[in-house]
Design a protein around this motif. Sequence first.
Motif, PDB file in Angstrom:
ATOM      1  N   PRO A  24     -27.417-141.426  20.912  1.00 37.46           N
ATOM      2  CA  PRO A  24     -28.288-140.449  21.575  1.00 37.46           C
ATOM      3  C   PRO A  24     -28.313-140.711  23.080  1.00 37.46           C
ATOM      4  O   PRO A  24     -28.149-141.830  23.543  1.00 37.46           O
ATOM      5  N   LYS A  25     -28.520-139.633  23.840  1.00 43.95           N
ATOM      6  CA  LYS A  25     -28.581-139.732  25.292  1.00 43.95           C
ATOM      7  C   LYS A  25     -29.994-139.424  25.756  1.00 43.95           C
ATOM      8  O   LYS A  25     -30.701-138.620  25.160  1.00 43.95           O
ATOM      9  N   LYS A  26     -30.340-140.057  26.864  1.00 46.39           N
ATOM     10  CA  LYS A  26     -31.669-139.841  27.415  1.00 46.39           C
ATOM     11  C   LYS A  26     -31.638-138.614  28.318  1.00 46.39           C
ATOM     12  O   LYS A  26     -30.792-138.480  29.191  1.00 46.39           O
ATOM     13  N   LYS A  27     -32.585-137.676  28.083  1.00 47.01           N
ATOM     14  CA  LYS A  27     -32.678-136.477  28.887  1.00 47.01           C
ATOM     15  C   LYS A  27     -34.072-136.446  29.505  1.00 47.01           C
ATOM     16  O   LYS A  27     -35.064-136.682  28.821  1.00 47.01           O
ATOM     17  N   ILE A  28     -34.110-136.155  30.795  1.00 45.45           N
ATOM     18  CA  ILE A  28     -35.392-136.130  31.496  1.00 45.45           C
ATOM     19  C   ILE A  28     -35.852-134.682  31.612  1.00 45.45           C
ATOM     20  O   ILE A  28     -35.094-133.807  32.031  1.00 45.45           O
ATOM     21  N   ILE A  29     -37.111-134.445  31.243  1.00 42.25           N
ATOM     22  CA  ILE A  29     -37.718-133.124  31.328  1.00 42.25           C
ATOM     23  C   ILE A  29     -38.481-133.049  32.644  1.00 42.25           C
ATOM     24  O   ILE A  29     -39.305-133.920  32.947  1.00 42.25           O
TER      25      ILE A  29
END
Length: 107
Positions: A87-92
């Motif tokens: 999984p990849k980290k996504k910033i909102i």
Amino acid sequence: MNKRPTKAETRQQLESKIEEFIQQGGEIKSVESGASGLEDGNYNRNSFVFGYPKEERTPTTKEMAAIDARRRAKTVSKPSHSFSRKPKKKIIYDDFGEPVREVWVEE
């Protein structure tokens, strides 16, 4: 292999032909620049395409669709791997561009 005539040789040939024409009683007339390409004050559009009238084009949409279908059939889809991807980290971000939270997404 035949040797092409040089520019100087071509120029010499043209000069000799002009002199021969004048000696035989020929006369060279002066014509205004661009006047020889005009017919009734307008350019003859057919002369630009070697004198042939404009031809209708053949629609090729069906043939192009068939070619695209064959091309798509040839392409092999990538096999799915048995291992799972990390999984990849996504910033909102909020409306002002400030980070709100981090979310882990599997792609």
